[in-house]
Design a protein around this motif. Structure first.
Motif, PDB file in Angstrom:
ATOM      1  N   LEU C  74       0.836  -1.199   0.000  1.00 32.20           N
ATOM      2  CA  LEU C  74       0.000   0.000   0.000  1.00 32.20           C
ATOM      3  C   LEU C  74       0.870   1.248   0.000  1.00 32.20           C
ATOM      4  O   LEU C  74       0.602   2.227  -0.694  1.00 32.20           O
ATOM      5  CB  LEU C  74      -0.891   0.018   1.235  1.00 32.20           C
ATOM      6  CG  LEU C  74      -2.300  -0.518   1.088  1.00 32.20           C
ATOM      7  CD1 LEU C  74      -3.055  -0.366   2.394  1.00 32.20           C
ATOM      8  CD2 LEU C  74      -3.040   0.225  -0.011  1.00 32.20           C
ATOM      9  N   CYS C  75       1.920   1.179   0.798  1.00 36.10           N
ATOM     10  CA  CYS C  75       2.836   2.306   0.913  1.00 36.10           C
ATOM     11  C   CYS C  75       3.451   2.610  -0.457  1.00 36.10           C
ATOM     12  O   CYS C  75       3.493   3.770  -0.885  1.00 36.10           O
ATOM     13  CB  CYS C  75       3.937   1.938   1.891  1.00 36.10           C
ATOM     14  SG  CYS C  75       4.255   3.197   3.072  1.00 36.10           S
ATOM     15  N   ALA C  77       2.311   1.824  -3.406  1.00 29.57           N
ATOM     16  CA  ALA C  77       1.287   2.347  -4.319  1.00 29.57           C
ATOM     17  C   ALA C  77       0.945   3.791  -3.971  1.00 29.57           C
ATOM     18  O   ALA C  77       0.843   4.654  -4.841  1.00 29.57           O
ATOM     19  CB  ALA C  77       0.049   1.468  -4.248  1.00 29.57           C
ATOM     20  N   LEU C  78       0.798   4.027  -2.676  1.00 29.42           N
ATOM     21  CA  LEU C  78       0.428   5.381  -2.240  1.00 29.42           C
ATOM     22  C   LEU C  78       1.517   6.376  -2.605  1.00 29.42           C
ATOM     23  O   LEU C  78       1.240   7.455  -3.146  1.00 29.42           O
ATOM     24  CB  LEU C  78       0.189   5.378  -0.728  1.00 29.42           C
ATOM     25  CG  LEU C  78      -0.104   6.720  -0.082  1.00 29.42           C
ATOM     26  CD1 LEU C  78      -1.410   7.278  -0.614  1.00 29.42           C
ATOM     27  CD2 LEU C  78      -0.194   6.605   1.426  1.00 29.42           C
ATOM     28  N   ALA C  82       1.212   9.518  -4.828  1.00 29.16           N
ATOM     29  CA  ALA C  82       1.223  10.834  -4.189  1.00 29.16           C
ATOM     30  C   ALA C  82       2.458  11.645  -4.542  1.00 29.16           C
ATOM     31  O   ALA C  82       2.484  12.852  -4.313  1.00 29.16           O
ATOM     32  CB  ALA C  82       1.111  10.674  -2.678  1.00 29.16           C
ATOM     33  N   PHE C 113       3.553   1.491  -8.997  1.00 25.96           N
ATOM     34  CA  PHE C 113       2.181   1.305  -8.548  1.00 25.96           C
ATOM     35  C   PHE C 113       1.773  -0.157  -8.694  1.00 25.96           C
ATOM     36  O   PHE C 113       1.247  -0.776  -7.763  1.00 25.96           O
ATOM     37  CB  PHE C 113       1.276   2.198  -9.387  1.00 25.96           C
ATOM     38  CG  PHE C 113      -0.141   2.231  -8.937  1.00 25.96           C
ATOM     39  CD1 PHE C 113      -0.524   2.983  -7.843  1.00 25.96           C
ATOM     40  CD2 PHE C 113      -1.113   1.504  -9.609  1.00 25.96           C
ATOM     41  CE1 PHE C 113      -1.831   3.014  -7.431  1.00 25.96           C
ATOM     42  CE2 PHE C 113      -2.421   1.520  -9.194  1.00 25.96           C
ATOM     43  CZ  PHE C 113      -2.790   2.280  -8.106  1.00 25.96           C
TER      44      PHE C 113
ATOM     45  N   VAL F  18      -2.166   3.296   6.907  1.00 23.87           N
ATOM     46  CA  VAL F  18      -0.984   2.483   6.598  1.00 23.87           C
ATOM     47  C   VAL F  18       0.030   2.594   7.725  1.00 23.87           C
ATOM     48  O   VAL F  18       0.612   1.602   8.171  1.00 23.87           O
ATOM     49  CB  VAL F  18      -0.386   2.925   5.248  1.00 23.87           C
ATOM     50  CG1 VAL F  18       0.930   2.212   4.999  1.00 23.87           C
ATOM     51  CG2 VAL F  18      -1.351   2.637   4.125  1.00 23.87           C
TER      52      VAL F  18
ATOM     53  N   ILE G 741      -6.196   1.782  -6.481  1.00 21.86           N
ATOM     54  CA  ILE G 741      -5.630   1.904  -5.131  1.00 21.86           C
ATOM     55  C   ILE G 741      -6.741   1.653  -4.103  1.00 21.86           C
ATOM     56  O   ILE G 741      -6.515   1.032  -3.053  1.00 21.86           O
ATOM     57  CB  ILE G 741      -4.931   3.269  -4.940  1.00 21.86           C
ATOM     58  CG1 ILE G 741      -3.952   3.189  -3.775  1.00 21.86           C
ATOM     59  CG2 ILE G 741      -5.888   4.397  -4.681  1.00 21.86           C
ATOM     60  CD1 ILE G 741      -2.986   4.320  -3.724  1.00 21.86           C
TER      61      ILE G 741
END
Ligand code: NA
Ligand code: NA
Lengths: 91, 118, 136, 118, 159, 507, 768
Positions: C74-75, C77-78, C82, C113, F18, G741
């Motif tokens: 997730l990190c 991808a985020l 971002a 991603f 997260v 996401i």
């Protein structure tokens, strides 16, 4: 008769009919194992259909799906076998 | 030339698959069905895939096709073994005309261990 | 379920399948595939391994709880999404390296991603299946 | 083919709903899965179907030019499939847990939280 | 040990190159690095395998196997398409000379792949393989056939 | 105007979640991070509303792809207000949770999921893309599934089965609606859809799709006859979770209804009347349910249903005035309902039960708490000039101007039933003499908590009570806000222009 | 002005902080709040007397025309003085009455809040603001009635009072909104200038009906009166202040206030006359059978309120003047009597008039006050009550055709009220002192001085009506009638019919007092009529409503998930079906369809069979396996129709789902068919119907043209702008990457959910 026509009008129908036949076994069972075997065979035949279809549509990319299907078919069989044995062991 | 090879390979493959299909319906017990299907289908699919590999006449695609065939050769018998073994546990009976069963009683019903001798 | 045949096969299948999954991940941008399917294949590899060798062995093979792949993925991808915010651009704006890398091709935020997706999917699938197997 | 798919979609919706109306929790979830499949097929069909032209740009080309399948519904379905997988896994586990706690698969026995006086 | 790992590594890199289909140096290096990483991840104590010094025998074995495969398929096909069953099935115990996991697995899989026979299980002490067969006309003959055919040829390659 | 940072409320929540995942086993660290991050979120939300209020509608085209090709985020006053309310409720619940949720639950991801839920809410409020809205809804429902079942007690599971089923059904209907909408209009961008749908000649089909959206969102917002899951489940999880559910979850359905039926499907006479009938029935069902209950949280659950009816009534009447009423009610309801469930949580910690027949003596023993709790209770009733009053004023006025006299009757009935129920709760729980309750061994009573945790439970109630007082007493501010929102909704051209640019993209 | 009104709220808000101080001696300071307010308002008397009207406007919610605008005229002044004046006395009285009570602070808090609300109510010019204060008085009353909250009867009464007045309040709100809309403003003064417009408005009937409902509930008019006797559960200062002198007069206040605006029509007058007359007679008769002093006073208050409504209903100048005076008359004597009841109760511990007697011997000043009040009540000259009663008879006698009937009713009422006054104000003090009361003594002066002041005022105003005539009553009269006719209050009108009627009333009343002795037996007899009383009917209605609620809720929220699902789907199906039937023409363009091939037909066939198999299979595992087949068939369809990515994903996901199922099902119970055949058939019909609807809808949409703008953009820019060739993947990671996401977040949450669902076991010992 081109390869395309041959595959389209002869091979694909044969495979489709095979699927239908195999499906009969899936329906009549009688044991879960029978259905699992039938399912496995259905998937295997599916690989064949995909391979033929990739030739017909000239899309080699479809062959990768065949790969995944092969993998999946195996996993499914294994899982059902796993289940059958676990169930037996616990009963 | 490629076309003829493709036609031959795919025809043979389709026939074997048809054979497996008929076999899986016709064979009288589960073990026989497994026996029939694993090989016939694997062979059939292998042939068709080979046909596809040859048709595209691209080394990369051929390599991939071979990878799939190898993979199937590797997994199909394992799958057959697993389901056959599990079925034996769950008491799937053999065909009434079967001659011999040397596996009978060799499994420990609790631990599922398999003995080599009585 | 510990049969020699299956066990042995799974030992060879595991690296093969992971390799295949990475392949599927990387080519997703050009041909069918991508992080999601790639991740699924990788997890299937581990699931097969765990069926053959028992959960404990698979877990000791992975060395950490697969669940931790989720925040990591997730990190990634985020962050890849971002990052453009730092230069005042919209979320998820594609940023690309100028030259293509060998094998992988063009490398950009989309690839990072997709890698994030890949890791998350592995983490999720393994967490679910392992948890169920443990509490069976 | 569209007509067949329309029938199929209708059938998927109908069967999904029929299963949701049963009293068994497992059937309920099967119903939801069928419904989800129906919705996916619906998106797929309503994005209009095109045979054998995946929306993949050929290695020599820079854009899709001839007729190709609409990629948008495909992307939507992909997302929807994955999401429903997440939700379905959760639901399946929930059923497992519910059975463990209540010792029944019968939904009719799960109505204490609706009672007026509690 | 190091050699084995190197070989596995090399093999995996080649497979990588094969499935990606890009026969370039960079791709090979990438595949090598990737599989190195994977081997590190999946490292377990594995028996030594020599891949390349048995190639001639391997090729011979492949042809033998194909021959068996086709022969058996025709036999089975006949049984399938004709209405009457000619088979005499049964489960037979076959003592094993194969010792390593790989040998046993290969043997069992090859037996399964051949039509008419299905390896059901290996005993936990690895001494015997139980095989389900369609045509067990004579038990001893059947066992001998397997042992002299598949097993002998296989062990020639692996040892 | 383009502003890439309007996605911050979403991104920051995701970041928080997260971060919390990395602190999986460190419960106290999670508490601290949650509180700090919820304060930052509040700051972001305030900033967003200020920006939007001053600069007009802000947009963010994800990936830099201009609408309708990418996913557009739109912050108009409505969404920014909802984001702010989410932040306020979220903060209150987060702080309350640090004091009230037991460690076992915290060790299984309570805080990360809570933040995921808030992220989903913010996403749903800010997105300008119908499929993206679906996706955010899914985040919301899966997060709420996890929260409602976390701990896995019997009642929780029973409630969850219904909750999950209905929500999945709603999702399936929503997805079906999107499929058909895409099949007709070929677009997913809501502003673009507004234009495309207006051009579709087959109005009959458009009306049918509108029904699908109505039912899909209707289930989520718990309107009649689609509300059953709510009273079956909202009282089962820990109170902090009920609070966030009661405050925000149904409201996101209402938000979606308001958005879709002002932007894409403008209600025709049939739909308007249908909405009004449903609103009346919703009010009735919620009110009737509430007067029968003895469990405080169930009472509040039914009241949620009842009051959803008020908001739907505003949509059904579909005048600016009525929409002002609906939106004012929405704002008020989010704050007050959240607070009421927190209050129920506090009462549970004080007494170990929520059965009003067994409760009692709170007024005598905890006069200051009682005073504090009276604020949300009587705000809910709408005792003027507390917050609930104003919304009703506009709704009644709005109904009257449109000649909906029967609806006025239902609104009055709903108000009366609410009044009666709350007065009963007050009389039973606060006034009645304390009943001797056996001490429950599995309840950690308020007095047994550490002072820090005690404060963690009281402060959010105070904050929310203050907010609801502000809404009531400084009603002018909220009315101006609601008016602006209602104007935005009635005339969506500014929204469409902000998203698609001034020149129309149609050939 | 705003400070004057809000000061009560401020004090109320501060009280929790000062609670310790108030509970000690500090409370003696509190009466100075109403006292200073009284002085403040009184200081305006001269200006009001000159006919001035004062306005004070503070903005609050200007965007909706709701402002804190206050208007001080005669009517407001009268009420403001009553509120603050009696308020002062009650505050003092409370000081002793509730001395040492642990919740004295709260009591003062509520009382201050009430006073402020009441002031706001009578001073508001804005009708919405008026309503706001109106509701605040109801809620203060709720808290005050329930002040002794340990007593279940108190709580019940409080709830009842709030229910009735709250319901009325809602009607009033609706009325105010209607009125504001009809008149185009919420300002009363502005409305007043539009009076004709409003009376001619279509909704005039509704407006007055709603205003009446508000006023009647608040002022305890028949048939809504029954909450008031119950409200006597409140401490006596409350009964005095709220439930006789001020709050219950709020209804009278708005009727009076709206008379110039809404009054003068037949609907207005007739309704008020009937309701007022019925109330005054009904309650008066009720009063004479009670034994509890407070009950007696409660019913006599209701009756008095009935008189006021009646007078306003008559609507003549005479009657309105009578109403003006009677408001003050009643406030003075009734407050006195209540305060005295409180003293008696406080000192003797009983309020039963059959037991009480001779108390004059131990508490003379109280007895004096009681006597004075009873006489004023009786309308004996030279008391203020006499003037009041004269004016009433004057008004009824001059009311045309109905004069005799109305006068008769008034006389009957007055006789009963007189009797009641004697019971409460005379009986406890006359005769011999029972032994058990011999130790009773006079309370602290703060208790007996207030009633004495009020009682004396009743005499003073009777003797010197001129004191209040010009500055107080005249302006009130002007506000009511909206004209400046000069009035003249005098004690002696000479010998006339009215005097005769007054004397008749007095005589008959005293006679009745000698004849009728209240007792349990007598009271018991009257209870038979309770079966038909409005209260019984209301309670019955309440029960029926509750039953209805049970029925309704039980019907919908029945606990069975399948019923919920079927309701929802049935609802959806009906709506969809209706909309489809209504607006969609069935039409299929076969030319646009793609061709059909044998392998597709076979795949679809297999799918259909599998679906049927899934639905009807007796084994879960078989159902799951067929589910797998369905999934795999869908993959093939995806594949045939150009969606390789979808096929891949669906293959993988489907298998994983099957595996999950298999792992889970493994320890589930047997798969049973629970429902009956009939139910299955019903469900089947619904399902098929729904499926058909979806199919028809799909066909219809298929025949519509599809806008391809978006997909063309993707096709053209996927490689050039986003550097990818698999367009679907490019959409997933770039164009619509935000979806992705979120999608993976869903997965993460689901995984955590599964993890916690399976792993988290709360130990029952562990504390929540
Ligand atoms: Na074999
Ligand atoms: Na065979």
């Amino acid at each position: 008769m081109s390869v395309y026509d041959y595959l389209y009008y002869i091979i694909l129908p044969i495979l489709a009919v095979s699927i239908l036949i195999i499906f009969i076994r899936f329906l009549i069972g009688p044991k879960l194992s029978d259905r699992v075997v039938a399912l496995d065979l259905l998937l295997t035949t599916g690989i064949g259909i995909i391979a033929v279809y990739s030739i017909i549509t000239n899309q080699p990319a479809f062959l990768d799906i065949a790969m995944i299907l092969a993998l999946i078919a195996f996993l499914g069989t294994v899982a059902f076998a796993y289940y059958l044995e676990k169930r037996e062991k616990n009963d | 030339m490629t076309e003829i090879i493709v036609i031959i390979l795919s025809s043979l493959g389709a026939l074997f698959i048809l054979l497996a299909a008929v076999g899986v319906v016709k064979m009288p017990d589960l073990y026989l069905r497994i026996s029939v299907t694993t090989k016939a289908a694997t062979l059939g699919i292998g042939l068709i895939l080979l046909g596809a590999g040859i048709y595209f006449s691209d080394a990369a695609i051929l390599a991939r096709v071979i990878a799939i065939i190898v993979f199937m050769l590797l997994t199909a018998p394992v799958g057959a073994h697993m389901i056959g073994r599990a079925s034996y546990f769950t008491g799937v009976k053999m065909w009434k005309n079967s001659k011999i069963d040397e596996l009978e009683g060799k499994y420990d019903t609790k631990s599922h261990k398999l003995r080599s001798e009585d | 379920m510990k049969t020699i045949i299956f066990k042995t096969a799974s030992t060879y299948l595991l690296p093969l399948l992971i390799l295949f999954s990475v392949f599927i991940l990387l080519r997703g941008h050009y041909l069918p595939g991508g992080g999601f399917v790639g991740g699924l294949i990788a997890s299937i590899a581990f699931v097969i391994h765990s069926f053959a060798n028992g959960l404990e062995q698979t877990k000791s093979l992975i060395k950490f709880h697969p669940g931790f792949l989720m925040p990591i993925g997730l990190c990634i991808a985020l962050l890849s999404g971002a990052a453009p915010l730092l230069v005042g651009q919209s979320f998820m704006t594609g940023l690309w390296f100028e030259d293509p890398l060998p094998v992988i091709g063009m490398v950009g935020s989309a690839l990072f991603f997709d890698t994030g997706v890949y890791l998350v999917v592995i983490g999720v699938t393994l967490t679910i299946i392992f948890t169920i197997s443990e509490t069976l | 083919m569209e007509l067949l798919l329309v029938i199929l979609i209708g059938l998927l919706y109908a069967s999904g709903i029929f299963m949701m109306l049963r009293r068994s929790m497992v059937k309920l979830i099967i119903g939801l899965i069928l419904l989800g499949n129906g919705a996916n097929m619906l998106i797929f069909l309503l994005g209009r179907i095109v045979k054998g032209k995946p929306p993949i740009i050929e290695s020599s080309a820079k854009m899709l030019t001839e007729i190709y399948a609409d990629p948008v519904p495909q992307a939507l379905i992909l997302t929807a499939i994955v999401i429903s997988f997440g939700l379905q896994s959760f639901a399946i586990i929930l059923v497992k847990r519910a059975y463990k706690i209540t010792d029944t698969d019968d939904l009719d026995e799960l109505n204490t939280t609706d009672e007026i006086y509690e | 040990m190091i050699k084995t790992k190197f070989l596995s590594n090399l093999l995996l890199s080649l497979i990588w190159v094969a499935i990606t289909g890009a026969f370039t140096v960079e791709n090979f290096v990438f595949g090598f690095a990737l599989s190195f990483f994977l081997l590190w991840i999946t490292a377990t104590d594995r028996r030594e395998n020599k891949y390349f010094n048995r190639i001639p025998k391997l090729i011979g074995f492949v042809f033998f196997f194909l021959y068996e495969l086709i022969k058996a398929n025709i036999e089975v096909a006949y049984d399938v398409i004709t209405p009457k069953h000619y088979m005499e099935p049964g489960i037979v115990k076959i003592p094993l000379d194969a010792k390593s996991d790989l040998e046993i697995t290969l043997l069992a899989n090859l037996i399964t792949l051949t039509p008419g026979t299905l390896s059901l299980d290996v005993s936990d002490d690895r001494k015997v393989l139980y095989v389900h067969a369609m045509y067990v006309k004579d038990r001893a003959e059947f066992v001998a056939g397997i042992k002299n055919g598949f097993e002998r040829r296989l062990l020639e390659i692996t040892r | 105007m383009n502003n890439p940072y309007i996605i911050l409320p979403v991104i920051f929540q995701l970041f928080t979640a997260v971060l919390l995942l990395f602190f999986w086993f460190r419960v106290n660290a999670q508490r601290l991070i949650t509180i700090i991050c919820s304060l930052i979120s509040l700051g972001i939300a305030i900033w967003l509303l200020k920006e939007v209020y001053q600069n007009g509608i802000l947009t963010m085209q994800a990936g830099g792809w201009k609408a309708p090709f990418g996913i557009t985020f739109v912050a108009d006053v409505f969404s920014a207000t909802m984001v702010l309310l989410t932040a306020i409720s979220g903060m209150a619940v987060a702080i309350f949770s640090t004091g009230s949720i037991r460690n076992a639950r915290l060790k299984f991801g309570y805080f990360p999921i809570l933040n995921f839920l808030l992220m989903g809410l913010n996403g749903a409020f800010l997105t300008g893309d119908i499929f993206n809205l679906y996706v955010w809804f899914e985040i919301i429902i899966i997060a709420s599934f996890v929260l409602i079942t976390i701990g896995g007690e019997k009642a929780q599971i029973e409630g969850a089965i219904k909750y999950v089923t209905m929500n999945l059904l709603a999702s399936a209907i929503f997805l079906t609606a999107i499929a058909i909408l895409y099949g007709m209009a070929g677009s997913l961008n809501m502003a673009d859809l507004s234009e495309q749908v207006a051009q579709i000649e087959n109005r009959g089909l458009v009306n049918v799709v509108a029904i699908l959206f109505l039912v899909g969102f209707g289930i989520k917002s718990a309107i009649f006859p689609l509300y059953f899951w709510l009273p079956a489940s909202y009282h089962t999880p820990p109170p902090a979770i009920s609070a966030i559910f009661g405050g925000l979850l149904t409201k996101v359905g209402v938000y979606a209804l308001l958005r879709i039926f002002t932007l894409i499907f403008i209600p025709d006479a049939f739909l308007s009347n249908l909405l009004i009938v449903l609103a009346a029935m919703t009010i009735l069902s919620g009110g009737l349910g509430a007067i029968l209950q003895v469990n405080m949280r169930k009472i509040f659950s039914y009241l949620i249903v009842c009051h959803i009816g008020f908001m739907i009534a505003g949509l059904g009447i579909y005048t600016e005035l009525a929409l002002v009423g609906a939106i004012f009610y929405l704002i008020h309801d989010i704050i007050v309902k959240t607070n009421l469930f927190l209050v129920s949580g506090l009462i549970f910690k004080l007494k170990g039960t929520l059965n009003i027949e067994k409760l009692g003596g709170i007024y005598k023993k905890y006069p200051k708490f009682s005073l504090l709790m009276a604020i949300p209770l009587f705000s809910l009733v709408g005792i003027p000039p507390l917050s609930g009053f104003w919304a009703k004023l506009f709704l009644i006025q709005g109904s009257y101007l449109e000649g909906q006299y029967t609806l006025i009757g239902f609104i009055l009935l709903g108000s009366f039933l609410t009044l009666w129920v709350i007065a009963k709760v007050w009389s039973e729980v606060f006034w009645k003499d304390a009943v001797n309750l056996p001490k429950k061994i599995n309840v950690k009573y308020f007095r047994e908590l550490k002072p820090l945790k005690q404060w963690a439970m009281v402060i959010p109630i105070v904050l929310l009570a203050a907010t609801s007082l502000y809404i009531g007493l400084a009603a002018e501010h909220i009315i101006l806000l609601s008016k602006q929102i209602a104007a935005e909704l009635i005339d969506p051209s500014a929204y469409i222009e902000a998203v698609l640019g001034s020149k129309t993209t149609m050939p | 002005m705003i400070i004057a009104i809000l000061s009560g709220f401020i004090v109320a808000a501060l009280i929790p902080l000062l609670s310790k101080f108030i509970k000690s001696k500090g409370s003696i300071l509190l009466p100075f709040l109403p006292m200073s307010l009284f002085v403040y308002f009184a200081s305006y008397l001269p200006r009001i007397g000159k006919g001035e009207k004062l306005s004070f406007v503070y903005e609050w919610v200007p965007s909706f025309g709701i402002n804190l605008s206050f208007h001080l005229d005669g009517l407001s002044m009268l009420f403001a003085l009553l509120i603050t004046g009696i308020g002062t006395l009650v505050f003092f009285y409370t000081f002793s009455y509730l001395k040492g009570h642990i919740y004295l602070d709260r009591f003062y808090g509520y009382l201050s809040m009430f006073m402020a609300s009441m002031l706001g109510l009578v001073l508001s010019d804005n009708i919405i603001t008026l309503f706001i204060f109106w509701e605040l008085t109801s809620i203060s009353s709720f808290f005050l009635i329930g002040f002794n909250n340990d007593d279940p009867k108190s709580r019940k009464s409080a709830l009842l009072a709030l229910s009735i007045t709250g319901m009325g309040g809602l009607f009033l709100l609706a009325g105010m909104l209607l009125l504001g809309t009809a008149g185009g403003s919420y300002s009363f003064q502005e409305l007043l200038s539009n009076g004709n417009l409003i009376q001619a408005h279509d909704n005039y009937g509704w407006i007055i009906l709603l205003v009446f409902l508000g006023a009647f509930t608040k002022s305890a008019q028949f048939p809504f009166h029954f909450w008031l006797p119950g409200a006597m559960k409140a401490p006596t200062p409350v009964s005095t202040y709220l439930h006789s002198a001020t709050m219950v007069k709020a209804g009278i206040y708005i009727l009076a206030r709206f008379t110039p605006l809404l009054g003068g029509t037949a609907e207005w007058n007739t309704t008020l006359i009937i309701v007022g007359a019925v109330t005054m007679v009904y309650a008066a008769i009720h009063a004479i059978f009670r034994m509890d002093m407070k009950s007696i006073l409660a019913y006599s208050t209701i009756s008095a309120l009935g008189i006021l409504v009646f007078l306003i209903g008559l609507g003549t100048e005479e009657s309105l003047l009578a109403a003006c005076v009677f408001i003050l008359v009643h406030a003075l004597y009734k407050a006195t009597l209540f305060l005295i009841t409180g003293i008696v109760d406080h000192e003797t511990g009983t309020r039963d008039v059959t037991v009480l007697g001779g108390l004059r011997k131990v508490m003379m000043p109280v007895a004096i006050a009681a006597g004075l009040a009873a006489l004023s009540n009786a309308g004996a000259p030279p008391f203020f009550g006499f003037i009041g009663k004269d004016l009433i008879y004057e008004a009824t006698l001059h009311f045309g055709d109905w004069a005799y009937l109305l006068t008769g009713a008034a006389i009957l009422t007055n006789i009963c009220l007189l009797f009641a006054g004697l019971l409460a104000g005379y009986k406890p003090f006359a005769g011999n002192l029972p032994a058990e009361f011999s130790k009773v003594h006079l309370p602290h002066p703060t208790m007996w001085v207030p009633p004495l002041i009020l009682a004396v005022l009743g005499l003073v105003f009777g003797l010197f009506p001129v004191l209040i005539e010009k500055n107080l009553i005249q302006p009130v009269f002007s506000s009511l009638t909206n004209n400046d006719t000069l009035i003249h209050l005098k004690l002696w009108h000479g010998f006339n019919v009215v005097l005769g009627l007054s004397m008749l009333t007095l005589t008959l009343g005293v006679l009745l007092y000698w004849k009728l002795k209240p007792s349990e037996a007598l009271f018991g007899k009257t209870l038979k009529f309770e079966l038909f009383s409005p209260q019984t009917i209301a309670m019955l209605f309440g029960r029926l409503f509750s039953e209805f609620a049970k029925l309704w809720t039980g019907f919908f929220q029945n606990g069975y998930l399948r019923n919920y699902v079927i309701t929802i789907l049935g609802f959806l199906t009906i709506l969809l079906g209706y909309r489809l039937y209504q607006g969609v023409n069935f039409y299929v363009d076969t030319a646009k369809l793609t061709e059909l091939t044998i392998y597709e037909v076979i795949v679809v066939l297999i799918m259909i069979i599998s679906i049927i198999f899934t639905v009807f299979s007796k084994s879960r595992l078989v159902a799951v396996a067929s589910l797998g087949v369905i999934g795999y068939s869908i993959c093939l369809i995806f594949l045939f129709y150009s969606a390789p990515d979808l096929a891949m994903t669906q293959f993988s996901i489907d298998t994983l789902t099957v595996i999950l199922f298999v792992l889970v099902i493994y320890n589930l119970p047997k798969y049973k068919t629970f429902s009956k055949r009939r139910v299955r058939v019903r469900d089947g019909i619904l399902s098929v119907f729904f499926g058909t609807l979806i199919a028809i809808l799909t066909l219809e949409v298929l025949s519509e043209p599809l806008n391809r703008e978006t997909s063309i953009f993707y096709a053209e820019s996927a490689y050039i702008l986003a550097k990818g060739k698999n367009v679907v993947n490019v959409i997933l990671v770039d164009f619509r990457g935000l979806d992705t996401i979120v999608e993976i977040t869903v997965l993460v949450i689901a995984a955590i959910g599964v993890f916690s669902l399976l792993k988290l076991r709360l130990k029952s010992i562990e504390k929540e």
